[in-house]
Each structure stands twice: as C-alpha cells, then as structure tokens.
Motif scaffolding. Structure first.
Motif, PDB file in Angstrom:
ATOM      1  N   THR A  61       0.821  -1.208   0.000  1.00  0.00           N
ATOM      2  CA  THR A  61       0.000   0.000   0.000  1.00  0.00           C
ATOM      3  C   THR A  61       0.855   1.258   0.000  1.00  0.00           C
ATOM      4  O   THR A  61       0.575   2.215  -0.725  1.00  0.00           O
ATOM      5  CB  THR A  61      -0.932   0.023   1.234  1.00  0.00           C
ATOM      6  N   PHE A  62       1.909   1.244   0.803  1.00  0.00           N
ATOM      7  CA  PHE A  62       2.762   2.420   0.955  1.00  0.00           C
ATOM      8  C   PHE A  62       4.128   2.106   0.354  1.00  0.00           C
ATOM      9  O   PHE A  62       4.979   1.485   0.987  1.00  0.00           O
ATOM     10  CB  PHE A  62       2.871   2.808   2.431  1.00  0.00           C
ATOM     11  N   SER A  63       4.329   2.548  -0.876  1.00  0.00           N
ATOM     12  CA  SER A  63       5.494   2.160  -1.672  1.00  0.00           C
ATOM     13  C   SER A  63       6.690   3.075  -1.448  1.00  0.00           C
ATOM     14  O   SER A  63       6.548   4.294  -1.289  1.00  0.00           O
ATOM     15  CB  SER A  63       5.126   2.183  -3.158  1.00  0.00           C
ATOM     16  N   SER A  64       7.879   2.470  -1.497  1.00  0.00           N
ATOM     17  CA  SER A  64       9.138   3.224  -1.453  1.00  0.00           C
ATOM     18  C   SER A  64       9.733   3.425  -2.842  1.00  0.00           C
ATOM     19  O   SER A  64      10.731   4.146  -2.981  1.00  0.00           O
ATOM     20  CB  SER A  64      10.161   2.480  -0.582  1.00  0.00           C
ATOM     21  N   ALA A  65       9.157   2.800  -3.843  1.00  0.00           N
ATOM     22  CA  ALA A  65       9.786   2.751  -5.165  1.00  0.00           C
ATOM     23  C   ALA A  65       9.743   4.079  -5.916  1.00  0.00           C
ATOM     24  O   ALA A  65      10.381   4.215  -6.962  1.00  0.00           O
ATOM     25  CB  ALA A  65       9.122   1.670  -6.021  1.00  0.00           C
ATOM     26  N   TYR A  66       9.012   5.056  -5.397  1.00  0.00           N
ATOM     27  CA  TYR A  66       8.934   6.354  -6.046  1.00  0.00           C
ATOM     28  C   TYR A  66       9.865   7.369  -5.384  1.00  0.00           C
ATOM     29  O   TYR A  66       9.851   8.550  -5.726  1.00  0.00           O
ATOM     30  CB  TYR A  66       7.495   6.876  -6.018  1.00  0.00           C
ATOM     31  N   GLY A  67      10.662   6.896  -4.437  1.00  0.00           N
ATOM     32  CA  GLY A  67      11.557   7.775  -3.699  1.00  0.00           C
ATOM     33  C   GLY A  67      11.182   7.811  -2.234  1.00  0.00           C
ATOM     34  O   GLY A  67      10.179   7.230  -1.808  1.00  0.00           O
ATOM     35  N   VAL A  68      12.006   8.510  -1.466  1.00  0.00           N
ATOM     36  CA  VAL A  68      11.813   8.495  -0.017  1.00  0.00           C
ATOM     37  C   VAL A  68      11.733   9.891   0.589  1.00  0.00           C
ATOM     38  O   VAL A  68      11.757  10.035   1.809  1.00  0.00           O
ATOM     39  CB  VAL A  68      12.968   7.706   0.663  1.00  0.00           C
ATOM     40  N   VAL A  78       8.552   5.939 -10.841  1.00  0.00           N
ATOM     41  CA  VAL A  78       9.349   4.907 -10.187  1.00  0.00           C
ATOM     42  C   VAL A  78      10.823   5.177 -10.462  1.00  0.00           C
ATOM     43  O   VAL A  78      11.212   5.442 -11.596  1.00  0.00           O
ATOM     44  CB  VAL A  78       8.966   3.502 -10.695  1.00  0.00           C
ATOM     45  N   THR A  79      11.632   5.147  -9.406  1.00  0.00           N
ATOM     46  CA  THR A  79      13.049   5.437  -9.577  1.00  0.00           C
ATOM     47  C   THR A  79      13.713   4.362 -10.427  1.00  0.00           C
ATOM     48  O   THR A  79      13.696   3.186 -10.083  1.00  0.00           O
ATOM     49  CB  THR A  79      13.754   5.508  -8.212  1.00  0.00           C
ATOM     50  N   GLU A  80      14.293   4.786 -11.551  1.00  0.00           N
ATOM     51  CA  GLU A  80      14.959   3.833 -12.446  1.00  0.00           C
ATOM     52  C   GLU A  80      16.200   3.262 -11.772  1.00  0.00           C
ATOM     53  O   GLU A  80      16.496   2.080 -11.867  1.00  0.00           O
ATOM     54  CB  GLU A  80      15.344   4.520 -13.761  1.00  0.00           C
ATOM     55  N   HIS A  81      16.953   4.151 -11.121  1.00  0.00           N
ATOM     56  CA  HIS A  81      18.095   3.731 -10.335  1.00  0.00           C
ATOM     57  C   HIS A  81      17.922   4.351  -8.959  1.00  0.00           C
ATOM     58  O   HIS A  81      17.422   5.450  -8.822  1.00  0.00           O
ATOM     59  CB  HIS A  81      19.414   4.197 -10.955  1.00  0.00           C
ATOM     60  N   GLY A  82      18.362   3.679  -7.982  1.00  0.00           N
ATOM     61  CA  GLY A  82      18.252   4.211  -6.635  1.00  0.00           C
ATOM     62  C   GLY A  82      18.769   3.214  -5.634  1.00  0.00           C
ATOM     63  O   GLY A  82      19.009   2.056  -5.953  1.00  0.00           O
ATOM     64  N   SER A  83      18.934   3.679  -4.435  1.00  0.00           N
ATOM     65  CA  SER A  83      19.447   2.806  -3.395  1.00  0.00           C
ATOM     66  C   SER A  83      18.345   1.882  -2.908  1.00  0.00           C
ATOM     67  O   SER A  83      17.166   2.027  -3.256  1.00  0.00           O
ATOM     68  CB  SER A  83      19.993   3.640  -2.241  1.00  0.00           C
ATOM     69  N   ILE A  85      16.823   1.756  -0.240  1.00  0.00           N
ATOM     70  CA  ILE A  85      15.732   2.376   0.500  1.00  0.00           C
ATOM     71  C   ILE A  85      14.625   2.857  -0.425  1.00  0.00           C
ATOM     72  O   ILE A  85      13.522   3.156   0.025  1.00  0.00           O
ATOM     73  CB  ILE A  85      16.221   3.541   1.382  1.00  0.00           C
ATOM     74  N   ALA A  86      14.897   2.950  -1.735  1.00  0.00           N
ATOM     75  CA  ALA A  86      13.890   3.379  -2.707  1.00  0.00           C
ATOM     76  C   ALA A  86      13.483   2.222  -3.602  1.00  0.00           C
ATOM     77  O   ALA A  86      13.368   2.362  -4.814  1.00  0.00           O
ATOM     78  CB  ALA A  86      14.413   4.552  -3.533  1.00  0.00           C
ATOM     79  N   HIS A 351      12.147  -2.130   5.540  1.00  0.00           N
ATOM     80  CA  HIS A 351      13.104  -1.041   5.415  1.00  0.00           C
ATOM     81  C   HIS A 351      13.703  -0.629   6.758  1.00  0.00           C
ATOM     82  O   HIS A 351      14.218   0.486   6.889  1.00  0.00           O
ATOM     83  CB  HIS A 351      12.459   0.170   4.735  1.00  0.00           C
ATOM     84  N   SER A 352      13.622  -1.506   7.753  1.00  0.00           N
ATOM     85  CA  SER A 352      14.315  -1.196   9.001  1.00  0.00           C
ATOM     86  C   SER A 352      15.800  -1.017   8.704  1.00  0.00           C
ATOM     87  O   SER A 352      16.350  -1.623   7.783  1.00  0.00           O
ATOM     88  CB  SER A 352      14.100  -2.314  10.023  1.00  0.00           C
ATOM     89  N   CYS A 353      16.451  -0.174   9.478  1.00  0.00           N
ATOM     90  CA  CYS A 353      17.819   0.261   9.181  1.00  0.00           C
ATOM     91  C   CYS A 353      18.770  -0.915   9.064  1.00  0.00           C
ATOM     92  O   CYS A 353      18.932  -1.701   9.996  1.00  0.00           O
ATOM     93  CB  CYS A 353      18.297   1.219  10.264  1.00  0.00           C
TER      94      CYS A 353
END
Length: 404
Positions: A61-68, A78-83, A85-86, A351-353
């Motif tokens: 429901t709550f996506s990280s794939a668009y950035g943080v 959607v981030t094409e490249h990213g760490s 966390i994204a 996504h816990s640290c």
C-alpha cells in the motif's frame, strides 16, 4: 471520498518551527488529525504509533519505489536507479539479502576495535575545557568508521560527511534539493564510482571489495555481479547513514543527559544500562523523524481516505511519543520497559535500518568513553544549534565543558 481538513493544526516539515521542536505539533496531530492533509504541499501524514507501524510493514500500500522524500515522491515516477531504501520487493528483497551477508553480527563485532580506536582518537583531540561535542566529536568518528570499512583513503573520509550535510540541508520552506546539494550528490557519486572502478583492480577486505565480488539474483533467477553503478548507490547510502545516524543520536545524548542529570548518574552508577540508554534515546529523539511513501491504492483510516498516488509521511518521531503506545512518552527514562511498544527509531518492516546493529554498537562504545572522559559536564545552551535537514533531526552545534 472523505477529505481531511486541519483548520487549526499546521504541520510543515520544512519550517523553522519543525526543525526546532516537532513534538508539540506531533501531539496535536495524534489527538486532532491522525490522518493529516497538507493543503500547502499536497501530502498526507500518519502520526499514531499503530498507524505508522502498520504502514511501515505494508509495502503493498505504501510504496518506497517512487523515492523516499517529498520532492521525489511527488514526481510520481518509479526510480529507475536508486538505493535499496527506494525499492519495493522483489528488487528490495534481493538487494537486502545481499547486504545482510555484509552486516552479520560477527562482521559487526569484528569492527568493535575500529570503533573504539576511532572514538578514543577523536576524544583525545578535543580540549575538555571547551569543545563542540558535535563538530569536534560525534560528527567525526562515525563517518571515519564507515569510510574505513568502505576503503576510502584517509584524506577523503571527512569529505563524505560534508557532502551528506549538503545533500540533506534544507532552508526553511525549501522542499527540493538546493543547487549546492545537487552538486554535492553528483560529486559524491562521481567519487564513489571512480573508487569502485579503481577497487576492481585491487580488491581488499573492505565493503566495496565484498560487493564487487558478490552476485545478486536478477529477474528470471540468474545470478550476476553488481554493476559499478549499483555498488556506487550502496556506497552512497552506507556513507550517508554512517555520517548521520550516530552523529545525531550522540548529539542528542549530550543534550538530553544534560537536561536529565539523574539519568546520566544512573549510567555512571551502572554501565550495564548503556544499551538501554541507546534505545531510549532512539525512541525519544529519533535521528530520522519521518519517511515518505507513495500510496498505491486508496486507503481509509480514521474516516479519512488517502487517495492513490499521494505522498504519505510516516512520522516515526511522533509514533515513538504516542501515549497510546508508551507510558509517559515525553519522559526520558533509560530503564523504560522496552516491551511497551515497537521502537520505530530505526524504522520497521522491510526497510528497518540495515546498519542498526553497527549504529547501536558505535553508540554504546561512545557512551562508555564519554562516561570516562566527561563524567561531569555542562552545556553552553546559548551556543546550541539544530540542523535544518530533510528527514534528519538533531544538533549541529553543542558546546560543552568538562567539569573538574
């Protein structure tokens, strides 16, 4: 569809008031508008512990794939490249599995001597009659530890901290990264990219060499090495986390313990309580105050519908002070019963640290040495200054003096 209104509550995560003290507004949000909508910035925010913890775990429901952060998420791409966390699963699962092998308990414990020597070296360099606890100590040793682990040459290690500070800095009212922040990001990426390429020809026992030698499962199940760009993204993430989390946690510690001398005395009397103190600092003054997600579907909470596509702030810093989760949550108590609720200071869910164990160990070692070096100290409150940063909270300057 029910829309959220907040005629009397104003939550602005880019304001001077928020940078200075977010906890009063958090309290009102939990009470008056647990699903907050910002007309100014067009985002939603969750502030209660139950809601934030559930959202951290609900990546469908709550996506990280668009950035943080808000600037990234509202681009709706959607981030094409990213760490890592994204990313959402399955990409996140594959990357996380790889890095979990790097941050094993044994690997973390093997770094204790490095952490201890770095802490002692930086404390030995300060003047106990007066020094800036953050600039002279807590901002310096954590980035040294991480960059040494990465194999960054000694002259370049503190530069990583400078880049990260520029990347995260936000002036009041500023949502997007500044030109200096963008330049810092480019400079940092170029630096790590070149270091990765150089390291391919001279592998060692550092983290970059480990990632170069590793393979990851790709779509379709094939095992392949990481690209230079992927390793660069990992390196930037780890460098940033190493430069910020412990820096802010320990800066908070110097302030909070000065405000609560009875709790400092408990540590002086019984050092076995140091790990408990670290957890309580994470709860009370989390270095990472929030994470931003994108709603993938309409979701209704407390009579308010968050539409699909909207940015959603998950306010871990508020959740960790929710009286429905914690007893007397605004009180600093290092002997607090940790089973009261889930501490969200290092996030929660997938996504816990990743470096939480290392950060905890660094913080424990630093507090141990602080008890030796500055068993009695005072803070010059007139010289204290908070950071103005994206997502990160803490102090940039905390002048202290060790008392005889």
């Amino acid at each position: 569809m029910t829309t959220a209104t907040s005629p009397t509550v104003e939550f602005d995560p880019f304001s001077e008031d928020f940078f200075a003290n977010p906890y009063d507004i958090y309290r009102r949000m939990r009470q008056e508008t647990p699903v907050y909508y910002s007309d100014r910035y067009d985002f939603y925010a969750l502030s209660r512990h139950q809601d934030v913890a559930a959202a951290f775990k609900d990546y469908e429901t709550f996506s990280s794939a668009y950035g943080v952060d808000l600037a990234q998420v509202r681009k709706d791409v959607v981030t094409e490249h990213g760490s890592i966390i994204a990313m959402d699963p399955p990409a996140h699962r594959r990357m996380r599995s790889l890095l979990n092998k790097v941050f094993t308990p044994r690997a973390i414990e093997a770094r204790r001597e490095l952490v201890t020597s770095s802490v002692e070296r930086h404390l030995a360099a300060v003047d106990p009659r007066g020094f800036d606890f953050v600039q002279d100590f807590s901002a310096r040793f954590p980035v040294d530890v991480m960059t040494i682990m990465q194999g960054v040459p000694e002259p370049d290690r503190q530069q990583v901290r400078v880049w990260i500070d520029d990347l995260l800095h936000r002036d009041p009212g500023q949502v997007d990264m500044s030109e200096s922040g963008l330049k810092a990001g480019v400079d940092m990426a170029v630096y790590y990219y070149r270091l990765v390429k150089r390291r391919r020809g001279e592998l060692g026992d550092d983290l970059l060499s480990t990632l170069i030698a590793a393979e990851i499962e790709r779509d379709g199940g094939a095992m392949e090495p990481l690209t230079d760009l992927e390793i660069t993204e990992f390196a930037m993430l780890l460098g940033g986390a190493g430069a910020e989390t412990v820096t802010k946690l320990l800066g908070n510690a110097a302030v909070v313990f000065a405000q609560n001398p009875d709790q400092w005395q408990k540590l002086l009397d019984d050092r076995s309580k140091i790990p408990l103190a670290v957890e309580e600092l994470l709860r009370l003054e989390a270095p990472a105050q929030y994470n931003v997600r994108r709603a993938l579907r309409d979701v209704t909470l407390h009579g308010v519908t968050i539409p699909a596509g909207k940015p959603v702030f998950l306010l871990g810093g508020s959740a960790n002070r929710d009286p429905q989760a914690w007893i007397d949550p605004d009180r600093f108590d290092i002997t607090r019963d940790r089973t009261q609720a889930q501490n969200l200071g290092f996030g929660y869910g997938i996504h816990s640290c990743l470096g939480a164990a290392l950060a905890r160990m660094e913080s424990v070692v630093a507090l141990e040495r602080m008890l030796d070096f500055m068993p009695q100290y005072e803070v010059d409150w007139t010289g204290c200054k908070r950071v103005n940063m994206q997502n990160v909270a803490g102090w940039s300057h905390v002048p202290v003096r060790v008392l005889p």
